[in-house]
Motif scaffolding. Structure first.
Motif, short mmCIF file in Angstrom:
data_model
loop_
_atom_site.label_atom_id
_atom_site.label_comp_id
_atom_site.label_asym_id
_atom_site.label_seq_id
_atom_site.Cartn_x
_atom_site.Cartn_y
_atom_site.Cartn_z
N ALA A 23 -14.87 23.93 19.09
CA ALA A 23 -13.90 23.37 18.17
C ALA A 23 -13.87 21.84 18.29
O ALA A 23 -13.80 21.14 17.28
CB ALA A 23 -12.52 23.96 18.41
N GLY A 24 -13.95 21.35 19.50
CA GLY A 24 -13.99 19.91 19.72
C GLY A 24 -15.21 19.26 19.09
O GLY A 24 -15.17 18.11 18.65
N GLU A 25 -16.30 20.02 19.03
CA GLU A 25 -17.53 19.55 18.40
C GLU A 25 -17.51 19.72 16.89
O GLU A 25 -18.44 19.30 16.21
CB GLU A 25 -18.74 20.30 18.98
CG GLU A 25 -18.99 20.02 20.44
CD GLU A 25 -20.04 20.95 21.06
OE1 GLU A 25 -20.56 21.85 20.36
OE2 GLU A 25 -20.33 20.77 22.26
N GLY A 26 -16.47 20.38 16.37
CA GLY A 26 -16.37 20.60 14.93
C GLY A 26 -17.20 21.76 14.41
O GLY A 26 -17.37 21.91 13.21
N ARG A 27 -17.70 22.59 15.30
CA ARG A 27 -18.57 23.70 14.89
C ARG A 27 -17.79 24.94 14.50
O ARG A 27 -18.28 25.77 13.75
CB ARG A 27 -19.57 24.00 16.00
CG ARG A 27 -20.50 22.80 16.24
CD ARG A 27 -21.36 22.96 17.46
NE ARG A 27 -22.35 24.01 17.27
CZ ARG A 27 -23.12 24.47 18.24
NH1 ARG A 27 -23.01 23.98 19.46
NH2 ARG A 27 -24.00 25.41 18.00
N ILE A 28 -16.59 25.09 15.06
CA ILE A 28 -15.70 26.19 14.69
C ILE A 28 -14.29 25.63 14.60
O ILE A 28 -14.03 24.48 14.99
CB ILE A 28 -15.72 27.36 15.70
CG1 ILE A 28 -15.14 26.93 17.05
CG2 ILE A 28 -17.12 27.96 15.85
CD1 ILE A 28 -14.85 28.08 18.00
N VAL A 29 -13.38 26.45 14.11
CA VAL A 29 -11.97 26.12 14.12
C VAL A 29 -11.24 27.25 14.85
O VAL A 29 -11.62 28.42 14.72
CB VAL A 29 -11.41 25.88 12.70
CG1 VAL A 29 -11.48 27.13 11.87
CG2 VAL A 29 -10.01 25.35 12.74
N ILE A 30 -10.26 26.89 15.64
CA ILE A 30 -9.44 27.87 16.33
C ILE A 30 -8.15 28.02 15.53
O ILE A 30 -7.51 27.00 15.20
CB ILE A 30 -9.13 27.44 17.78
CG1 ILE A 30 -10.42 27.35 18.59
CG2 ILE A 30 -8.15 28.41 18.44
CD1 ILE A 30 -10.26 26.77 19.98
N THR A 31 -7.80 29.25 15.20
CA THR A 31 -6.58 29.49 14.45
C THR A 31 -5.63 30.36 15.24
O THR A 31 -6.04 31.14 16.09
CB THR A 31 -6.87 30.15 13.09
OG1 THR A 31 -7.47 31.43 13.31
CG2 THR A 31 -7.79 29.30 12.23
N ARG A 32 -4.38 30.20 14.90
CA ARG A 32 -3.32 31.03 15.47
C ARG A 32 -2.35 31.31 14.33
O ARG A 32 -1.92 30.38 13.66
CB ARG A 32 -2.64 30.27 16.61
CG ARG A 32 -1.63 31.11 17.33
CD ARG A 32 -1.41 30.58 18.74
NE ARG A 32 -0.10 30.91 19.23
CZ ARG A 32 0.32 32.14 19.47
NH1 ARG A 32 -0.46 33.17 19.26
NH2 ARG A 32 1.53 32.36 19.91
N LYS A 33 -2.08 32.58 14.10
CA LYS A 33 -1.22 32.99 12.99
C LYS A 33 -1.73 32.43 11.66
O LYS A 33 -0.96 32.00 10.81
CB LYS A 33 0.22 32.60 13.24
CG LYS A 33 0.80 33.28 14.47
CD LYS A 33 2.26 32.93 14.67
CE LYS A 33 2.78 33.63 15.91
NZ LYS A 33 4.19 33.34 16.16
#
Length: 91
Positions: free
Chosen positions: A60-70
């Motif tokens: 996520a820090g590298e911008g390759r994925i996003v972490i979601t919650r709710k």
């Protein structure tokens, strides 16, 4: 399962494969990647969840994925609880 460098690389690749397979509008649970690498029993995949979180934060820090919650993106360096992984939106 021991989280050696090969296992960690496979876990990362599986996480990236899952989010790519789901596309930009759907997410994956990190436990799906852990199960795919470690096996179906919680004693096999459970120990991979802490390394999976570290990998998710880095990606996520590298911008390759996003972490979601709710259903909402979270700061990868400041979130708690159950989370999911998705592709970054390009809009």
């Amino acid at each position: 399962m021991i989280a050696d460098s090969d296992t960690l690389a496979r876990l990362e690749a599986e996480m990236l494969r899952l989010v790519a397979e789901r596309g930009p509008d759907r997410t994956a649970c990190p436990s799906e990647a852990a199960r795919a690498i470690g096996g179906p029993h919680p004693d096999q995949w459970g120990p991979l969840m802490t390394p999976a979180r570290r990998i998710a934060v880095r990606l996520a820090g590298e911008g390759r994925i996003v972490i979601t919650r709710k259903g909402r993106p979270v700061d990868p360096n400041d979130f708690r609880g159950v989370y999911r992984l998705g592709l970054p939106r390009s809009d």
